[in-house]
Design a protein around this motif. Structure first.
Motif, PDB file in Angstrom:
ATOM      1  N   ALA A  54       9.550 -10.112  -4.279  1.00 42.72           N
ATOM      2  CA  ALA A  54       9.457  -9.913  -2.804  1.00 42.72           C
ATOM      3  C   ALA A  54       8.027 -10.749  -2.202  1.00 42.72           C
ATOM      4  O   ALA A  54       8.257 -11.759  -1.499  1.00 42.72           O
ATOM      5  CB  ALA A  54       9.568  -8.594  -2.065  1.00 42.72           C
ATOM      6  N   GLU A  55       7.022 -10.101  -2.766  1.00 42.32           N
ATOM      7  CA  GLU A  55       5.784 -10.782  -2.287  1.00 42.32           C
ATOM      8  C   GLU A  55       5.506 -12.230  -2.695  1.00 42.32           C
ATOM      9  O   GLU A  55       4.972 -12.869  -2.076  1.00 42.32           O
ATOM     10  CB  GLU A  55       4.500  -9.945  -2.992  1.00 42.32           C
ATOM     11  N   LYS A  56       5.797 -12.628  -4.018  1.00 40.93           N
ATOM     12  CA  LYS A  56       5.873 -13.991  -4.538  1.00 40.93           C
ATOM     13  C   LYS A  56       6.777 -14.768  -3.716  1.00 40.93           C
ATOM     14  O   LYS A  56       6.407 -16.073  -3.183  1.00 40.93           O
ATOM     15  CB  LYS A  56       6.206 -14.177  -5.799  1.00 40.93           C
ATOM     16  N   PHE A  57       7.804 -14.364  -2.978  1.00 36.13           N
ATOM     17  CA  PHE A  57       8.795 -15.259  -2.420  1.00 36.13           C
ATOM     18  C   PHE A  57       8.072 -15.512  -1.055  1.00 36.13           C
ATOM     19  O   PHE A  57       7.995 -16.205  -0.298  1.00 36.13           O
ATOM     20  CB  PHE A  57      10.161 -14.567  -2.209  1.00 36.13           C
ATOM     21  N   ASP A  58       7.563 -14.288  -0.260  1.00 40.85           N
ATOM     22  CA  ASP A  58       6.796 -14.346   1.091  1.00 40.85           C
ATOM     23  C   ASP A  58       5.638 -15.309   0.932  1.00 40.85           C
ATOM     24  O   ASP A  58       5.553 -16.240   1.781  1.00 40.85           O
ATOM     25  CB  ASP A  58       6.371 -12.858   1.423  1.00 40.85           C
ATOM     26  N   ALA A  59       5.103 -15.379   0.111  1.00 43.33           N
ATOM     27  CA  ALA A  59       3.786 -16.289  -0.161  1.00 43.33           C
ATOM     28  C   ALA A  59       4.482 -17.643  -0.216  1.00 43.33           C
ATOM     29  O   ALA A  59       3.746 -18.612   0.243  1.00 43.33           O
ATOM     30  CB  ALA A  59       3.104 -15.977  -1.478  1.00 43.33           C
ATOM     31  N   GLU A  60       5.537 -17.963  -0.685  1.00 43.71           N
ATOM     32  CA  GLU A  60       6.005 -19.331  -0.636  1.00 43.71           C
ATOM     33  C   GLU A  60       6.810 -19.710   0.202  1.00 43.71           C
ATOM     34  O   GLU A  60       7.234 -20.766   0.577  1.00 43.71           O
ATOM     35  CB  GLU A  60       6.986 -19.596  -1.946  1.00 43.71           C
ATOM     36  N   GLY A  61       7.200 -18.594   1.431  1.00 42.48           N
ATOM     37  CA  GLY A  61       8.074 -18.721   2.443  1.00 42.48           C
ATOM     38  C   GLY A  61       9.487 -18.984   2.168  1.00 42.48           C
ATOM     39  O   GLY A  61       9.985 -19.958   2.915  1.00 42.48           O
ATOM     40  N   ILE A  62       9.990 -18.371   1.006  1.00 46.12           N
ATOM     41  CA  ILE A  62      11.309 -18.599   0.493  1.00 46.12           C
ATOM     42  C   ILE A  62      11.962 -17.076   0.759  1.00 46.12           C
ATOM     43  O   ILE A  62      11.175 -16.138   0.707  1.00 46.12           O
ATOM     44  CB  ILE A  62      11.658 -19.032  -0.735  1.00 46.12           C
ATOM     45  N   ASN A  63      13.238 -17.029   0.863  1.00 46.58           N
ATOM     46  CA  ASN A  63      14.107 -15.556   1.064  1.00 46.58           C
ATOM     47  C   ASN A  63      14.999 -15.457  -0.329  1.00 46.58           C
ATOM     48  O   ASN A  63      15.587 -16.381  -0.517  1.00 46.58           O
ATOM     49  CB  ASN A  63      14.619 -15.684   2.156  1.00 46.58           C
ATOM     50  N   PHE A  64      15.162 -14.171  -0.112  1.00 44.25           N
ATOM     51  CA  PHE A  64      16.693 -13.700  -0.983  1.00 44.25           C
ATOM     52  C   PHE A  64      17.403 -13.216   0.014  1.00 44.25           C
ATOM     53  O   PHE A  64      17.123 -12.505   0.972  1.00 44.25           O
ATOM     54  CB  PHE A  64      16.129 -12.501  -2.065  1.00 44.25           C
ATOM     55  N   PHE A  65      18.657 -13.673  -0.056  1.00 45.45           N
ATOM     56  CA  PHE A  65      19.832 -13.288   0.972  1.00 45.45           C
ATOM     57  C   PHE A  65      20.751 -12.961   0.277  1.00 45.45           C
ATOM     58  O   PHE A  65      21.720 -13.567  -0.620  1.00 45.45           O
ATOM     59  CB  PHE A  65      20.210 -14.722   1.666  1.00 45.45           C
ATOM     60  N   TYR A  66      21.259 -11.475   0.393  1.00 49.13           N
ATOM     61  CA  TYR A  66      22.539 -11.120  -0.222  1.00 49.13           C
ATOM     62  C   TYR A  66      23.645 -11.184   0.898  1.00 49.13           C
ATOM     63  O   TYR A  66      23.625 -10.654   2.076  1.00 49.13           O
ATOM     64  CB  TYR A  66      22.340  -9.757  -0.748  1.00 49.13           C
ATOM     65  N   THR A  67      24.992 -11.694   0.287  1.00 48.31           N
ATOM     66  CA  THR A  67      25.987 -11.451   1.395  1.00 48.31           C
ATOM     67  C   THR A  67      27.579 -11.370   0.614  1.00 48.31           C
ATOM     68  O   THR A  67      27.454 -11.677  -0.638  1.00 48.31           O
ATOM     69  CB  THR A  67      26.121 -12.525   2.431  1.00 48.31           C
ATOM     70  N   LEU A  68      28.465 -11.198   1.285  1.00 49.78           N
ATOM     71  CA  LEU A  68      29.711 -11.147   0.716  1.00 49.78           C
ATOM     72  C   LEU A  68      30.036 -12.604   0.189  1.00 49.78           C
ATOM     73  O   LEU A  68      29.887 -13.546   0.723  1.00 49.78           O
ATOM     74  CB  LEU A  68      30.980 -10.487   1.463  1.00 49.78           C
ATOM     75  N   ILE A  69      31.018 -12.544  -0.973  1.00 49.05           N
ATOM     76  CA  ILE A  69      31.174 -13.775  -1.418  1.00 49.05           C
ATOM     77  C   ILE A  69      32.078 -14.746  -0.378  1.00 49.05           C
ATOM     78  O   ILE A  69      31.961 -15.951  -0.225  1.00 49.05           O
ATOM     79  CB  ILE A  69      32.166 -13.809  -2.826  1.00 49.05           C
ATOM     80  N   ASP A  70      33.083 -14.069   0.420  1.00 45.58           N
ATOM     81  CA  ASP A  70      33.663 -15.027   1.264  1.00 45.58           C
ATOM     82  C   ASP A  70      33.019 -15.507   2.335  1.00 45.58           C
ATOM     83  O   ASP A  70      32.848 -16.761   2.817  1.00 45.58           O
ATOM     84  CB  ASP A  70      34.949 -14.330   1.914  1.00 45.58           C
ATOM     85  N   ASP A  71      32.059 -14.643   2.855  1.00 50.48           N
ATOM     86  CA  ASP A  71      30.810 -15.085   3.989  1.00 50.48           C
ATOM     87  C   ASP A  71      29.929 -16.081   3.150  1.00 50.48           C
ATOM     88  O   ASP A  71      29.727 -17.092   3.868  1.00 50.48           O
ATOM     89  CB  ASP A  71      30.272 -13.843   4.491  1.00 50.48           C
ATOM     90  N   ALA A  72      29.557 -16.115   2.245  1.00 48.88           N
ATOM     91  CA  ALA A  72      28.776 -17.064   1.465  1.00 48.88           C
ATOM     92  C   ALA A  72      29.389 -18.335   1.163  1.00 48.88           C
ATOM     93  O   ALA A  72      28.762 -19.325   1.848  1.00 48.88           O
ATOM     94  CB  ALA A  72      28.385 -16.532  -0.003  1.00 48.88           C
ATOM     95  N   VAL A  73      30.715 -18.299   0.977  1.00 47.87           N
ATOM     96  CA  VAL A  73      31.482 -19.635   0.886  1.00 47.87           C
ATOM     97  C   VAL A  73      31.480 -20.248   2.417  1.00 47.87           C
ATOM     98  O   VAL A  73      31.182 -21.221   2.629  1.00 47.87           O
ATOM     99  CB  VAL A  73      32.963 -19.477   0.536  1.00 47.87           C
ATOM    100  N   ALA A  74      31.827 -19.467   3.364  1.00 49.46           N
ATOM    101  CA  ALA A  74      31.894 -20.004   4.813  1.00 49.46           C
ATOM    102  C   ALA A  74      30.535 -20.520   5.068  1.00 49.46           C
ATOM    103  O   ALA A  74      30.335 -21.835   5.858  1.00 49.46           O
ATOM    104  CB  ALA A  74      32.343 -18.992   5.575  1.00 49.46           C
ATOM    105  N   ARG A  75      29.473 -19.869   4.785  1.00 52.23           N
ATOM    106  CA  ARG A  75      28.139 -20.273   5.388  1.00 52.23           C
ATOM    107  C   ARG A  75      27.558 -21.607   4.534  1.00 52.23           C
ATOM    108  O   ARG A  75      26.901 -22.509   5.023  1.00 52.23           O
ATOM    109  CB  ARG A  75      26.959 -19.069   4.973  1.00 52.23           C
ATOM    110  N   ILE A  76      28.064 -21.587   3.227  1.00 46.25           N
ATOM    111  CA  ILE A  76      27.529 -22.851   2.396  1.00 46.25           C
ATOM    112  C   ILE A  76      28.134 -24.081   3.039  1.00 46.25           C
ATOM    113  O   ILE A  76      27.643 -25.080   3.051  1.00 46.25           O
ATOM    114  CB  ILE A  76      28.096 -22.502   0.772  1.00 46.25           C
ATOM    115  N   MET A  77      29.397 -23.877   3.414  1.00 44.53           N
ATOM    116  CA  MET A  77      30.114 -25.179   3.807  1.00 44.53           C
ATOM    117  C   MET A  77      29.441 -25.546   5.209  1.00 44.53           C
ATOM    118  O   MET A  77      29.482 -26.844   5.517  1.00 44.53           O
ATOM    119  CB  MET A  77      31.497 -24.840   4.194  1.00 44.53           C
ATOM    120  N   LYS A  78      28.793 -24.669   5.901  1.00 43.80           N
ATOM    121  CA  LYS A  78      28.162 -25.131   7.180  1.00 43.80           C
ATOM    122  C   LYS A  78      26.516 -25.368   6.927  1.00 43.80           C
ATOM    123  O   LYS A  78      25.999 -25.757   7.897  1.00 43.80           O
ATOM    124  CB  LYS A  78      28.495 -24.123   8.422  1.00 43.80           C
ATOM    125  N   SER A  79      26.326 -25.113   5.978  1.00 43.10           N
ATOM    126  CA  SER A  79      24.722 -25.233   5.490  1.00 43.10           C
ATOM    127  C   SER A  79      24.130 -26.695   5.424  1.00 43.10           C
ATOM    128  O   SER A  79      25.176 -27.519   5.064  1.00 43.10           O
ATOM    129  CB  SER A  79      24.390 -24.412   4.441  1.00 43.10           C
TER     130      SER A  79
END
Ligand code: NAP
Ligand code: MG
Length: 410
Positions: free
Chosen positions: A237-262
């Motif tokens: 978490a600290e290393k990711f914060d320092a680089e301004g990147i994130n970890f994001f967990y979501t349901l597989i079907d939600d991930a598919v929908a979001r990826i298509m729109k990303s």
């Protein structure tokens, strides 16, 4: 260029040579694009199927150890023998997949990302940045036990601990014929997958997404989610914060929908089956298997780069018949450029890193200027400059560009 003018690569890279058409391209890449510019030591292992056979596959094990030792390796595509190959090459047996052996020894995870060029637009127009897939390559349906049920009866899963009482659970009371399946995974494997994903995300400065179906699979998939979340909080978490990147967990079907729109630009960590399916979908949506790069990352931070495609057998037979082929070497070039960039980063030699970047830029610009192999002509935006060339002509065009950039900068 004289030896003196060449860029010095301080530490060796483990080189794993391979089979068929990719072996031919591999050699051409070294001759045209690497040796003229670099003073480099390669720790060479010949994974040609016949040499694996001669050494009873010991060479594959030695090669994996070399990748571990040097921290960086680069691998050509290799034949995984089946019955036809045993006959073709007169082999002692159907040796295991070298990729499987190496992955097992390094305890690694494979990440695949497309190479994006301006004149080949992805099937999903919003995807302007590459989407990398990290596939957990252990367990689940790939290591299952299955039974075909003929008629009425009860199904249970039973766990018998080394000490203590068995635990049982009813799966289903069959009233007629059907099918059933038992699957498993281990905390150790899930944890090493999580570590490899966070290592890759931090290395590439990309957000890490992870998805399962934990709302339905409240023990199995939830365990994956817990391990990822605990590992992230404890070590990343600290290393990711320092680089301004994130970890994001979501349901597989939600991930598919979001990826298509990303717009893309993330690492998508997938369970084994999801990764199998999604990586094929992404590869074709982004254009071509020959524009898909691949890296094996061990949880200890070793990197082995390769192409996602195979040995391009059909083209090899044409080559053997004396014909020039228009086989696309991009993914193989990117295996080398990525290995060099990583070597430069590990050795703290910015010259080497810059050469890797220049090689990638020269390769992409060559395609963007219209000079490309046959597989890409069909995919590229129509342009009067588009020209189908054979593999060697394509490599020469890249070399000319690389020469002119190295003159400009140095
Ligand atoms: P493949 O080598 O990936 O080729 C399948 C087809 O995809 C080719 O026939 C070609 O289509 C097209 N293609 C793939 N790479 C290309 C490139 N660089 N440039 C142009 N076209 C390309 O898969 P395969 O023929 O199923 O497998 C051949 C061998 O590779 C097998 O022995 C398998 O074991 C091995 N393999 C190794 C790896 C690895 O080492 N990582 C991975 C997969 C397969 P057209 O023929 O239509 O031109
Ligand atoms: Mg698949």
């Amino acid at each position: 260029m004289t030896q003196k003018n060449k860029i010095k690569v301080n530490s060796p890279i483990a080189e794993l040579d391979g089979d068929e058409m990719t072996r031919i391209l591999w050699n051409m890449i070294k001759e045209h694009l690497l040796f003229p510019f670099l003073d480099i030591e390669l720790d060479y292992y010949d994974l040609h199927v016949k040499h694996r056979d001669d050494t009873d596959d010991q060479v594959t094990i030695d090669a994996a150890k070399a990748v571990k030792r040097h921290g960086v390796g680069v691998k050509c595509a290799t034949i995984t023998p089946n019955a036809a190959r045993v006959k073709e090459y007169d082999l002692k047996k159907e040796w295991k997949s070298p990729n499987g052996t190496i992955r097992g020894l390094l305890d690694g995870t494979v990440f695949r990302a497309p190479i994006l060029v301006k004149n080949i637009t992805p099937g999903v127009r919003g995807w302007t940045r590459p989407i990398t897939i990290g596939r957990h390559a252990y367990g689940d349906v790939y290591k299952n036990a299955e039974i075909q049920v003929d008629g009425p009866g009860t199904t249970e899963i039973v766990f018998t601990p080394e000490s203590g009482k068995p635990v049982r659970k009813v799966v289903h009371d069959f009233t007629g014929p059907g099918v059933l399946q038992g699957i498993h995974n281990t905390d150790a494997s899930i944890l090493s997958f999580a570590k490899a994903c966070f290592t890759f995300g931090l290395d590439q400065k990309q957000d890490v997404w992870f998805s399962t179906k934990d709302t339905i699979s409240k023990t199995y998939d939830t365990r994956f989610k817990e391990i990822f979340e605990e590992e992230y909080a404890a070590n990343w978490a600290e290393k990711f914060d320092a680089e301004g990147i994130n970890f994001f967990y979501t349901l597989i079907d939600d991930a598919v929908a979001r990826i298509m729109k990303s717009q893309g630009g993330m690492l998508w960590a997938c369970k084994n089956y999801d990764g199998d399916v999604m990586s094929d979908m992404l590869a074709s949506a982004f254009g071509s298997l020959a524009l898909m790069s691949s890296v094996l990352v061990s949880p200890k931070g070793c990197f082995m780069y390769e192409a996602a495609h195979g040995t391009v057998q059909r083209h090899y037979y044409q080559y053997q018949a004396g014909k020039k082929t228009s086989t696309n070497p991009m993914a193989l070039i990117f295996a080398w450029s990525s290995a060099l960039k990583k070597r430069g980063q590990m050795d703290d030699t910015p010259d080497v890193t810059r050469f890797g970047e220049a090689l990638e830029a020269a390769s992409m610009e060559t395609i963007e200027a219209g000079t490309m192999t046959g597989d890409l002509v069909a995919l590229a935006a129509p342009n009067e400059n588009n020209q189908r060339v054979d593999s060697e002509e394509f490599l020469s065009a890249i070399r000319s560009r690389l020469k002119s950039t190295s003159k400009q900068t140095g």
